[in-house]
Motif scaffolding. Structure first.
Motif, PDB file in Angstrom:
ATOM      1  N   GLY A   1      49.709  26.113  27.237  1.00 20.16           N
ATOM      2  CA  GLY A   1      50.112  27.946  27.128  1.00 20.16           C
ATOM      3  C   GLY A   1      51.362  27.259  26.079  1.00 20.16           C
ATOM      4  O   GLY A   1      52.358  26.141  26.087  1.00 20.16           O
TER       5      GLY A   1
ATOM      6  N   TYR B   1      49.935  32.860  23.639  1.00 23.10           N
ATOM      7  CA  TYR B   1      49.247  31.690  22.849  1.00 23.10           C
ATOM      8  C   TYR B   1      48.272  30.849  24.595  1.00 23.10           C
ATOM      9  O   TYR B   1      49.158  29.664  24.866  1.00 23.10           O
ATOM     10  N   TYR B   2      47.132  30.743  24.971  1.00 22.64           N
ATOM     11  CA  TYR B   2      46.712  30.167  25.973  1.00 22.64           C
ATOM     12  C   TYR B   2      45.464  29.525  25.384  1.00 22.64           C
ATOM     13  O   TYR B   2      44.515  29.935  24.485  1.00 22.64           O
TER      14      TYR B   2
ATOM     15  N   SER C   1      48.608  37.487  36.503  1.00 24.39           N
ATOM     16  CA  SER C   1      49.657  36.569  36.248  1.00 24.39           C
ATOM     17  C   SER C   1      50.747  36.871  35.763  1.00 24.39           C
ATOM     18  O   SER C   1      51.068  37.930  35.068  1.00 24.39           O
TER      19      SER C   1
ATOM     20  N   PHE D   1      50.388  35.970  31.574  1.00 22.94           N
ATOM     21  CA  PHE D   1      50.071  36.255  30.653  1.00 22.94           C
ATOM     22  C   PHE D   1      49.469  37.746  30.895  1.00 22.94           C
ATOM     23  O   PHE D   1      48.934  38.877  30.560  1.00 22.94           O
TER      24      PHE D   1
ATOM     25  N   LEU E   1      54.025  38.631  29.231  1.00 26.31           N
ATOM     26  CA  LEU E   1      52.966  38.960  27.629  1.00 26.31           C
ATOM     27  C   LEU E   1      53.041  40.759  27.621  1.00 26.31           C
ATOM     28  O   LEU E   1      53.660  40.349  25.691  1.00 26.31           O
TER      29      LEU E   1
ATOM     30  N   PRO F   1      43.759  37.594  32.082  1.00 28.26           N
ATOM     31  CA  PRO F   1      45.030  36.248  32.188  1.00 28.26           C
ATOM     32  C   PRO F   1      43.767  35.575  32.380  1.00 28.26           C
ATOM     33  O   PRO F   1      42.466  35.349  32.561  1.00 28.26           O
TER      34      PRO F   1
END
Length: 1079
Positions: A187, A201-202, A263, A266, A270, A286
């Motif tokens: 990430g 971003y993952y 998560s 995320f 996020l 997530p």
């Protein structure tokens, strides 16, 4: 830049996924609090995740709720209130998932790191490094709030990461630099120039990762660390009552809610990123959540909607730490080995381990908390942890072995392991403890889908090589695509006829032509997969076994340190052993070393370490460590030591010790007696100075004829403490001292004469008889208290014994002894015109004067150098201890350096320092004494210094070496005749004294020194400090009147006085006077 003070955490919470591990990991936190890694007042909580898969976000919300609940109860509330968060500093540490290389997870994975400055000795786990990073690097300066930190990464943060908290609100994530290639599987944060996070971003696309890049090409990686302000934490806590987020907490689950996976980054974090729209956020999922069914997706959308409502208006900023580093601890054995080794290192890292043949350890290998006996060969890049192996064992390159002991090591004989991971596990099966072993390849994949390998080969090749079939490992209904290493039933845990061992796995490496016997035995065993084994792991037994092995190797190291006379402190090991319940084995080892020591210094140090163990067991209660040590119960052990029977003495001490372990007060008193036992051994070592005491017969003075000895005082200019036993013969001492007259007079003296009565007449006090304390000894019983320093006339009585005039253990009565040898008795009178506790060496110089006068009155002369050693002997007989610098300073004339070598017998050698012509007079004009009005307590200072020396505290050892070195530099300053240089020597010397004996500078003395500082080149308290005389080297000559005026203007200095001082060029003088009638 000074390192900031660590965070004083209100609460530290460790989350874990297994309910039966809560108490195990709670104990680990408490041990770290005892080691002073965690503030003493911090509330420690270990919390299991409400469900196995609530995710990092669910675990965070649940931990925050538990923290608020405990703080609310502490504050007297009956319901959970977020008000308790307003001043709280909370740290949440997430244990995360199972780890293939450590049964206790990534948090408790041991690293090849040593912390020699730590108060307590211990292996360093990843958790310890993260605690240090959060407490001393990232946390300082942050406002009250909640830090959340994963433990699934290796983190490096500079001491001052440069994070500004001015005007902060909302949440803040910590980003650490990584390459764009690394970011493809990780990430990354996208932020604007002001530091606000725009997106996360993952495993982003090339274009997304490129947008996150810094000017140097690196990107800010998601590091697993986030901080929530009090406001944001309150908002997050408020969601625990809102469905479906209530299902993330134990309260929701206890109320029957369906678990939801969330998560931390995320989901929770996020939603605060600026570029994320509500629609995209609600539609996303997530990475830690699988595909999920329709119900799970709907539940997640509901949870995200609630998070959006509560947290969307909270600012999210990025703190990027460009000098830090981050490595996620993956299931790749190759990456794991790289993280535990230094690839370019030419040698092996040996950490908290005892290795008999270190030359057999390959380059870039690592050995942590191990005992390796005999020829154990370790290949390049391989790692051993928590192993006790006995060679011959050959471990090739690329291996990781953990938890093996000598009983299993035999199975390795004749094999060469290469690119393998071999581990022993403590398990709990069907209500009974047991052992299991796992074996897999360094290159094996732990992915649960896709083509797999085992022992570094494809499954099909493994099947062909060993005869194992896929139905041996997986049930027939398991799809081929899901047949992976974690789910393969490879590892025997129970066998019909014997306990499972390494051979049940090692046969797979090289199947022999045995008619399939090994395969049949393997098939007959009850086997578990790695996933199944994790549910049976006994983590309490695992940590206990590690602790046991750590202390076994540590005790071997400690024994070697003592026997090899190494300057390595055992205090951290003592603290660790006491805190972790291993004091018994440590005491047994110290007894063994003391009883078997040929060197009295080794035995004395071992006994001092026993005293330290007992003092530590008292945990700060029970009174001061310094105190009396003459309880009758301890006299039998002491008598064995006095008689030179060390083994019986140590055994008797241990038997007596066992009676004094029940409470702190007894422990402290026992510690004092062990230090007393050590003093006996020091006395015996110092008694070796008798080798250098000799006398010459001369004509006996006539009865009634006085022999008068007069001496100057002494001022020490450098090196004091290095002359004190045992430093004098273990380190080697060097002291520069001056013989001085005070106000023009030689203030110390003694006179002796023969008298017709077969008695000893003693007088202590002024030279004027009417002021003296008089004692008459008519029988040997009157001399029995010669070894009790505070008894009236004890020094004079000891002088008669040490001079050989009286034999206190003789069968002959005192009168008979005196009449046979001398035809009568003696009168001895000593005096000092200096105040008690002056710091100018009075008692030792007085002992020298008394011995010199007595010997001459008895028809013998003793040289000054012999007299120096005779005083050492007398002070040991008197039991006051002490070094040799006082008698060197006062019996020998002028400016000189005394030295003793690091050896026994203890011998002192004196060198006269030649100074430029006229310099002595110049020195006299600039040297002054100020009596501070404070009586010093040198005895307690001495005990503290000896305790620190025997503990080999690094600061004390370094300072002792510095004292000796500085003496030679001070001597050179005298040879040059430089007053400014001598002033610098004095200033440094005082700092060295304070480091040697903290507490030797009373506040009133500090105030006096501050007032005098502008007028002097340098200054120091005489002797050990704590009071007595202060001596000054003034910038201008003849400053007595001027400085008296300066001091008179300063309030609160007490009863001080200023005195002239000059170098005495005569030293000890001895003269015979005419006869006088006895009084």
């Amino acid at each position: 830049m000074e390192q900031p003070k660590g965070v004083d955490w209100t609460v530290i919470i460790l989350t874990c996924q297994y309910k039966d591990c809560v108490q195990v990991f709670q104990k680990e936190l408490e041990v770290r609090q005892k080691r002073e890694q965690i503030p003493a007042g911090t509330l420690l909580l270990t919390v299991e995740d409400p469900e196995a898969h609530v995710g990092s976000g669910g675990a965070t919300l649940n931990a925050l709720l538990v923290a608020a609940e405990h703080l609310s109860a502490r504050a007297g509330f009956t319901v959970v209130t977020s008000d308790v968060l307003h001043s709280a500093r909370i740290l949440i540490l997430h244990m995360g998932r199972d780890f293939p290389f450590d049964d206790c997870g990534r948090a408790f994975t041991c690293l090849p790191v040593e912390r020699p400055q730590a108060p307590a000795e211990a292996v360093v786990c990843n958790l310890d490094c993260l605690l240090d990073a959060m407490t001393r690097r990232l946390g300082p300066g942050s406002p009250p709030g909640v830090w959340v930190c994963s433990t699934d990464m290796l983190l490096s943060v500079p001491p001052n990461p440069g994070i500004s908290w001015q005007g902060f609100r909302g949440a803040r994530v910590i980003g650490l630099p990584g390459s764009m290639a690394y970011a493809r599987r990780h990430g990354v944060y996208l932020s604007d120039p002001q530091g606000f996070v725009l997106d996360i971003y993952y495993r982003g696309t090339e274009a997304e990762i490129q947008r996150c890049a810094r000017p140097d090409g690196r990107v800010p990686l998601v590091s697993g660390i986030v901080f929530f302000s009090v406001e944001t934490a309150e908002r997050l806590l408020a969601t625990h009552v809102s469905p479906p987020l209530d299902a993330c907490t134990y309260m929701g689950l206890d109320s029957g809610a369906r678990p939801v996976q969330l998560s931390l980054f995320f989901d929770i974090v996020l939603c605060m990123a600026r570029n994320v729209s509500r629609e995209d956020f609600l539609a996303g999922r997530p990475p830690e959540m699988g595909r999920g069914d329709t119900g799970e997706v709907g539940q997640l959308q509901g949870a995200r909607a609630e998070l959006w409502r509560e947290l969307r208006d909270q600012p999210l900023t990025l703190a990027f730490v460009p000098d830090g580093s981050y490595t996620y601890m993956t299931s790749s054995a190759s990456q794991f080995l790289r993280s535990l080794t230094l690839p370019e290192a030419p040698t092996s890292q040996i950490v908290h381990s005892q290795v008999e043949e270190p030359r057999l350890l390959g380059a870039a290998s690592s050995v942590v908390s191990c005992l390796l006996e005999g020829p154990v060969q370790l290949g390049p890049g391989s790692v051993l942890q928590h192993c006790h192996l006995r060679g011959p064992v050959h471990i090739g390159a690329g291996c990781f072995l953990s938890g093996l002991d000598t009983t299993q090591a035999e199975a390795l004989h004749g094999l060469e392991l290469r690119d393998l991971v071999l581990r022993e596990h403590h398990v709990w099966l069907r209500g009974s403890p047991g052992r299991a072993f796992t074996l897999f390849g360094r290159l094996d994949s732990w992915e649960r889908q896709g083509t797999g390998t085992y022992l570094n080969m494809p499954w099909c090749e493994f099947f062909q090589k060993t005869g194992v079939r896929d139905w041996d490992l997986w049930d027939p209904d398991v799809p081929v695509a899901e047949r992976s290493l974690p789910s393969a039933r490879l590892f025997p845990v129970l066998h019909p006829s014997r306990a499972p061992g390494l051979r049940d796995l090692l046969w797979m490496l090289d199947p022999q032509e045995d008619g399939g016997e090994a395969l049949r035995a393997w098939r007959a065993a009850w086997r578990l997969s790695w996933e199944q084994l994790q549910l049976c792991v006994d983590r309490a037994a695992t940590l206990a076994a590690r602790r046991d092995l750590f202390f076994r190797q540590a005790l071997r190291k400690a024994q070697h340190v003592l026997e090899a006379r190494q300057d390595l402190s055992l205090r951290p090991l003592i603290l660790a052993a006491v805190h972790e319940g291993c004091a018994g084995p440590l005491l047994a080892m110290l007894d063994h070393v003391a009883a078997g020591a040929e060197d009295p210094g080794v035995a004395a140090r071992a006994l001092s370490c026993v005293a330290d163990v007992l003092g530590c067991m008292a945990e700060g209660c029970g009174g001061l460590r310094s105190g009396p040590a003459a309880n009758p119960e301890w006299m039998r052990p002491f008598s064995y030591l006095e008689a030179g029977d060390l083994p019986r003495g140590v055994e008797a001490l241990a038997r007596e010790r066992d009676k004094w372990l029940s409470r702190p007060a007894l422990l402290v008193r026992a510690a004092r007696h062990y230090e007393g036992a050590g003093q006996i051994l020091i006395r015996q070592a110092v008694m070796s100075a008798q080798h250098f005491v000799s006398t010459e017969r001369v004509e006996l003075p006539a009865p009634g004829q006085w022999v008068v000895a007069e001496c100057p005082a002494r001022v020490d200019f450098s090196g004091g403490w290095s002359d004190t036993p045992p430093l004098a013969y273990e380190l080697g001492g060097a002291v520069l001292g001056l013989a001085v007259r005070v106000d023009g007079r030689r203030p110390i003296g003694a006179r002796a004469r023969r008298i017709p009565e077969p008695e000893l007449w003693l007088a202590v006090g002024s030279q004027q008889d009417e002021m003296a304390v008089k004692i008459v000894c008519r029988c040997l019983n009157d001399l029995r208290d010669y070894c009790q320093p505070h008894a009236p006339g004890a020094l004079l009585k000891a002088a008669f014994i040490c001079a050989g005039i009286v034999h206190v253990r003789s069968e002959l009565p005192l009168s008979e002894q005196l009449l046979r040898t001398f035809g009568g008795g003696f009168e001895l009178h000593t005096w000092s015109e200096l105040p008690h506790g002056s710091g100018l060496g009075t008692s030792s110089i007085l002992a020298g004067a008394a011995l010199a006068a007595l010997q001459r009155a008895a028809g013998r002369v003793v040289g000054t150098e012999a007299l120096i050693h005779a005083v050492l002997h007398l002070e040991q007989v008197l039991t006051t201890g002490g070094g040799w610098q006082d008698q060197v300073g006062g019996l020998m004339p002028g400016i000189k350096v005394g030295r003793s070598r690091a050896q026994l017998p203890l011998k002192v050698e004196v060198e006269k320092i030649t100074v430029p012509e006229g310099f002595v007079q110049r020195l006299n004009d600039h040297l002054l004494l100020v009596y501070t009005g404070k009586t010093r307590l040198a005895r307690n200072l001495l005990q503290d210094v000896l305790r620190s020396w025997y503990a080999r505290l690094p600061a004390v050892v370094q300072n002792a070496h510095s004292l000796v070195r500085q003496t030679e530099e001070c001597a050179e300053a005298f040879r040059q005749g430089s007053l400014p240089l001598l002033g610098q020597c004095l200033t440094l010397y005082w700092e060295q004294k304070k480091r040697m004996a903290p507490g030797c500078e009373p506040l009133a003395v500090r105030r006096m020194m501050d007032v005098l500082a502008p007028h002097v080149h340098g200054q120091s308290l005489a002797g050990a400090g704590g009071g007595g005389f202060l001596y000054l080297l003034t910038k201008e000559p003849q400053q007595k009147v001027a400085l008296e005026a300066v001091l008179a203007k300063t309030e609160g200095l007490g009863n001080y006085s200023v005195h002239l001082v000059e170098v005495d060029t005569q030293g000890l003088s001895l003269q015979l006077l005419g006869r006088e009638v006895s009084t």
